[in-house]
Design a protein around this motif. Structure first.
Motif, short mmCIF file in Angstrom:
data_model
loop_
_atom_site.label_atom_id
_atom_site.label_comp_id
_atom_site.label_asym_id
_atom_site.label_seq_id
_atom_site.Cartn_x
_atom_site.Cartn_y
_atom_site.Cartn_z
N MET A 4 0.84 -1.20 0.00
CA MET A 4 0.00 0.00 0.00
C MET A 4 0.88 1.25 0.00
N LEU A 5 0.34 2.33 -0.52
CA LEU A 5 1.04 3.60 -0.50
C LEU A 5 1.31 4.02 0.94
N HIS A 6 2.56 4.36 1.23
CA HIS A 6 2.93 4.87 2.56
C HIS A 6 2.95 6.40 2.55
N SER A 7 3.59 6.96 1.49
CA SER A 7 3.66 8.42 1.41
C SER A 7 3.90 8.86 -0.02
N LYS A 8 3.59 10.14 -0.25
CA LYS A 8 3.75 10.71 -1.58
C LYS A 8 4.16 12.17 -1.46
N ILE A 9 5.17 12.56 -2.24
CA ILE A 9 5.49 13.97 -2.44
C ILE A 9 4.98 14.27 -3.84
N HIS A 10 3.96 15.13 -3.94
CA HIS A 10 3.20 15.30 -5.17
C HIS A 10 3.65 16.52 -5.96
N ARG A 11 4.03 16.28 -7.22
CA ARG A 11 4.35 17.32 -8.20
C ARG A 11 5.52 18.21 -7.79
N ALA A 12 6.59 17.55 -7.31
CA ALA A 12 7.83 18.27 -7.02
C ALA A 12 8.57 18.53 -8.33
N ARG A 13 9.37 19.58 -8.33
CA ARG A 13 10.16 19.92 -9.52
C ARG A 13 11.61 19.50 -9.32
N VAL A 14 12.17 18.86 -10.34
CA VAL A 14 13.57 18.47 -10.31
C VAL A 14 14.42 19.75 -10.36
N THR A 15 15.32 19.88 -9.40
CA THR A 15 16.15 21.09 -9.32
C THR A 15 17.56 20.87 -9.86
N ARG A 16 17.96 19.58 -10.00
CA ARG A 16 19.32 19.29 -10.40
C ARG A 16 19.41 17.86 -10.91
N CYS A 17 20.24 17.66 -11.93
CA CYS A 17 20.57 16.32 -12.43
C CYS A 17 22.09 16.22 -12.49
N ASP A 18 22.66 15.21 -11.81
CA ASP A 18 24.11 15.07 -11.73
C ASP A 18 24.49 13.64 -12.11
N LEU A 19 24.83 13.45 -13.37
CA LEU A 19 25.16 12.12 -13.89
C LEU A 19 26.39 11.52 -13.22
N LYS A 80 16.18 18.99 -15.48
CA LYS A 80 15.89 20.04 -14.51
C LYS A 80 14.58 20.72 -14.90
N GLY A 81 13.68 20.88 -13.93
CA GLY A 81 12.38 21.49 -14.17
C GLY A 81 11.26 20.49 -14.38
N ASP A 82 11.59 19.21 -14.63
CA ASP A 82 10.54 18.20 -14.78
C ASP A 82 9.76 18.07 -13.48
N ILE A 83 8.51 17.68 -13.60
CA ILE A 83 7.63 17.48 -12.45
C ILE A 83 7.57 15.99 -12.13
N VAL A 84 7.82 15.66 -10.87
CA VAL A 84 7.84 14.26 -10.45
C VAL A 84 6.94 14.03 -9.25
N ILE A 85 6.52 12.79 -9.11
CA ILE A 85 5.82 12.31 -7.92
C ILE A 85 6.72 11.26 -7.29
N ILE A 86 6.96 11.39 -6.00
CA ILE A 86 7.86 10.49 -5.28
C ILE A 86 7.02 9.67 -4.30
N LEU A 87 7.12 8.34 -4.40
CA LEU A 87 6.26 7.44 -3.64
C LEU A 87 7.07 6.48 -2.78
N THR A 88 6.51 6.12 -1.62
CA THR A 88 7.00 5.00 -0.82
C THR A 88 5.82 4.10 -0.52
N TYR A 89 6.12 2.85 -0.17
CA TYR A 89 5.08 1.86 0.06
C TYR A 89 5.30 1.13 1.37
N ASP A 90 4.23 0.56 1.91
CA ASP A 90 4.24 -0.27 3.11
C ASP A 90 3.67 -1.64 2.79
#
Length: 125
Positions: A4-19, A80-90
């Motif tokens: 089951m979904l534990h938590s969600k950070i909804h529509r965060a923006r990527v601030t940095r990409c470091d390959l 950078k600038g893409d919108i993401v959803i970050i999820l964790t589960y239980d």
């Protein structure tokens, strides 16, 4: 047991990409605390701009920075600038499903928390 979904950070923006950094996602400590996510915990990241979905682990970023930084191979999954959803589960026992309430963290364009809610899983019962 159900996953089951534990938590969600909804529509965060990527601030940095470091390959060139070891693979992971760096997330502002304030967002981690609000979403009950721990450093080194596995997260699933959904990119709304390109449809990518990937799993990685969390590195704690500076509190108040608004950082959502993709590192290593994960940096190839967003810009950078893409919108993401970050999820964790239980893993939740069947007997506990009615009381299961994930944390939902909503952010603005600067990744500052606008609200924190708890979803009520019992709507299906």
């Amino acid at each position: 047991m159900r996953t089951m979904l534990h938590s969600k950070i909804h529509r965060a923006r990527v601030t940095r990409c470091d390959l060139d950094y070891e693979g992971s996602i760096t997330i502002d400590r304030d967002l981690l605390q609000a979403a009950d996510i721990l450093p080194f915990e596995q997260v699933q990241v959904l990119n709304l701009n390109n449809g990518a979905r990937f799993a990685t682990y969390v590195i704690e970023g500076e509190a108040g920075s608004g950082e959502i930084g993709l590192n290593g191979a994960a940096a190839r999954c967003a810009c950078k600038g893409d919108i993401v959803i970050i999820l964790t589960y239980d893993q939740v026992a069947e007997a506990d499903l009615a009381g299961h309430m994930p944390k939902l963290v909503y952010v603005n364009e600067q990744n500052r928390i606008t609200s924190v809610k708890q979803a009520i899983g019992a709507i299906f019962f």
